[in-house]
Motif scaffolding. Sequence first.
Motif, PDB file in Angstrom:
ATOM      1  N   TYR A 365      -5.846   2.820   8.187  1.00 18.97           N
ATOM      2  CA  TYR A 365      -6.300   1.756   7.296  1.00 18.97           C
ATOM      3  C   TYR A 365      -7.542   2.201   6.532  1.00 18.97           C
ATOM      4  CZ  TYR A 365      -3.134  -1.302   9.799  1.00 18.97           C
ATOM      5  OH  TYR A 365      -2.007  -1.878  10.349  1.00 18.97           O
ATOM      6  N   TRP A 366      -7.471   2.033   5.226  1.00 21.98           N
ATOM      7  CA  TRP A 366      -8.655   2.158   4.386  1.00 21.98           C
ATOM      8  C   TRP A 366      -9.116   0.735   4.098  1.00 21.98           C
ATOM      9  CZ3 TRP A 366      -8.882   1.822  -1.416  1.00 21.98           C
ATOM     10  CH2 TRP A 366     -10.183   2.055  -1.876  1.00 21.98           C
ATOM     11  N   THR A 368      -8.620  -2.715   4.603  1.00 19.99           N
ATOM     12  CA  THR A 368      -7.443  -3.452   5.069  1.00 19.99           C
ATOM     13  C   THR A 368      -6.152  -2.905   4.471  1.00 19.99           C
ATOM     14  OG1 THR A 368      -7.725  -5.057   3.271  1.00 19.99           O
ATOM     15  CG2 THR A 368      -8.762  -5.575   5.395  1.00 19.99           C
ATOM     16  N   GLN A 369      -6.263  -1.825   3.697  1.00 24.53           N
ATOM     17  CA  GLN A 369      -5.082  -1.238   3.053  1.00 24.53           C
ATOM     18  C   GLN A 369      -4.362  -0.302   4.020  1.00 24.53           C
ATOM     19  OE1 GLN A 369      -3.672  -1.458  -0.172  1.00 24.53           O
ATOM     20  NE2 GLN A 369      -2.099  -0.093   0.588  1.00 24.53           N
ATOM     21  N   VAL A 371      -1.975   2.644   5.202  1.00 23.55           N
ATOM     22  CA  VAL A 371      -1.375   3.859   4.679  1.00 23.55           C
ATOM     23  C   VAL A 371      -0.683   4.570   5.828  1.00 23.55           C
ATOM     24  CG1 VAL A 371      -3.117   4.115   2.857  1.00 23.55           C
ATOM     25  CG2 VAL A 371      -3.443   5.254   5.062  1.00 23.55           C
ATOM     26  N   PRO A 385       0.491   4.981   0.576  1.00 25.74           N
ATOM     27  CA  PRO A 385       0.363   3.555   0.873  1.00 25.74           C
ATOM     28  C   PRO A 385       1.636   3.021   1.518  1.00 25.74           C
ATOM     29  CG  PRO A 385      -0.295   4.030  -1.392  1.00 25.74           C
ATOM     30  CD  PRO A 385       0.366   5.265  -0.864  1.00 25.74           C
ATOM     31  N   ARG A 387       2.195  -0.364   1.656  1.00 24.69           N
ATOM     32  CA  ARG A 387       2.517  -1.649   1.033  1.00 24.69           C
ATOM     33  C   ARG A 387       1.904  -1.699  -0.360  1.00 24.69           C
ATOM     34  NH1 ARG A 387       0.756  -5.061   4.846  1.00 24.69           N
ATOM     35  NH2 ARG A 387      -1.291  -5.374   3.896  1.00 24.69           N
ATOM     36  N   GLY A 390      -1.029   2.119  -4.798  1.00 27.94           N
ATOM     37  CA  GLY A 390      -2.229   2.711  -4.224  1.00 27.94           C
ATOM     38  C   GLY A 390      -2.227   4.214  -4.321  1.00 27.94           C
TER      39      GLY A 390
END
Length: 460
Positions: A365-366, A368-369, A371, A385, A387, A390
Motif C-alpha cells: 500500500y502506498w 491507501t492505494q 498495488v 496498481p 484498483r 495509477g
Amino acid sequence: MTEPWEDLLPGTRRALLHRIAVAQTEARVPSVVAAVAREGRTVWTGARSCGAEHAPDGATQYRIGSITKTFTAVLVLRLRDEGLIDLADPLEKHLPGTGVGEVTVAQLLGHSAGLAAETPGPWWERTPAALRPELVDVLGERPVLHPTGRRHHYSNPGFTLLGSLIEAVRGASWEEVLRREVLEPLSMDRTTVRPVAPCAEGWAVHPWADALLREPVEDLGLMAPAGQLWSTATDLCLFAGFLVEGDEKVLSATSVAELRRPAAAPESGQWDGFYGLGAQVIRQGGRTLVGHTGSLPGFVAGLWVSPEDGVAAAVLANATSGLAAGSVAAELVGIVADAEPRIPEPWKPLPEVDQELLALTGPWYWGTQPVGLRLTADGGLELRPLRGGGRGSVFAPAADGGWTGLDGYYAGETLRVVRRPDGSVSHLDLGSFVFTRGPYAPDDAVPGGVDEAGWRGLGG
C-alpha cells in the motif's frame, strides 16, 4: 523448425494482394510492390504494375527517400554507444564552423533543433548536388527558424549535418560507414546508395490524364544522409525486424528502443504520432507502429512494424505522388495482425525461485492505494496498481542491491527493500515513496506518522 502458423492463410494473402491492387489502380501509379514480415521472417510479397515492362518483385529497388534518415540515426547512436559522442553534445564540439553549432546531436535527430525544413535555392531533390558543395550552401543565411529545442520542425538539412558529423568522427564517408556498419552486418545486400538493377524507374503521373513523365534521378551529395538510399521491400522488412529486436552486430535492443521514444511534442492536431531519434511512431487501428515514410521525385515509400504483433510491412511505388505508401503499409500490418493474431508463447514457471523475493510479492500500500508486486519471467519485479489507474513500472536488479525502474513514472528510480534491525521487512522505498503491507498501520514507517486513534467510523 517452421511452425505451421508462420505461413499466411490464403484469405490473408488475398486480402493483402487486394489492398495493393486497389492502391495501384486508385492512385494511378506505374507499379507498387509490398512485403510483409512476421517475427522477422518475410511471409508475403506482392506487386501490381501497369505492364510487363514494369513488373517488379520483392527484390526490385526503389528509392526510399527519408527512410534513409533512420539508417543515419543508427550510425549516430553507434557513435554514442562507443563513447565517441554524447547526444547532449553541441554540434560545434565535433563539427565546428557550421554557424548552428549550439544545437545538440539529440535535437538534430529528433527534428527539434529549429532548423529550416529545406535548403535554400532550387529544389534540392531535383537538382544536381554540385549546386550545394558545402554545408553553408545547405544551411543558407538563415538556417534557424525556431527556438532550439522548443518544438518539432522537420528538417532535411538537419540530417545532412548528422551525416557530416558521422564523417568527421569516423574519418570516412557516410556511404562507406553505412555500408560497413549497418548494411553488411544486417545482410541488406539490396540496399545501396546508388541504383543497382533490377530497379524501378521514377515517374510523375499527370494529375488530369493517364500520362507519364520521367523524373530525374539526382545524386543528393551532402543531402544523401537525409534521403539517398535505394532499397527493396524485402530488405526493408529485414530492417523493420532490427527496429524491434536490435542486433548486437549493429546496435543493441536497448539503444534501438531510444529511436522509438518521443524526442519532442508533436504539433497541435498531430497527437496520433510523434518523432523519436530518427524514427517515426504512429497510432493506427489501435496499435503502435514504428518506422518511417519517404518520398523523392518519382518514388514514395512506407515502412511500419508493430512490435506488439510482430508484423512489419513495406510498400514502395514509382510515382511522385498519389499513393500514401505509409498508410497502405500500415493497413497491411493491420490486415495480418487482425486476421492472424500473434500466438503467445506458452506460459512456463520460473526455472528457480528466490525465496526472499517471493516473500516480497503480493499486495502493498502506498497510503491507501493498493498495488501488487510480482516476479517477472526474466527475474525482475513488476509493481502495478490493483484498483483503478495509477503508477507502475517494471524493475531490474541494480548492482547496489536495489532495483531500477525501466518504464513508466518510475523509470530510472530506485526501489529498495528496507529492513528492521531484526532483519524483517519494514517497507519498500521507491524514490522516497513508502509502500507498507497495510494501509496506515500504526507501527509502519509512514512519513508524517499515523493518527494514534486509528481508523474510525463517521461518528468516532
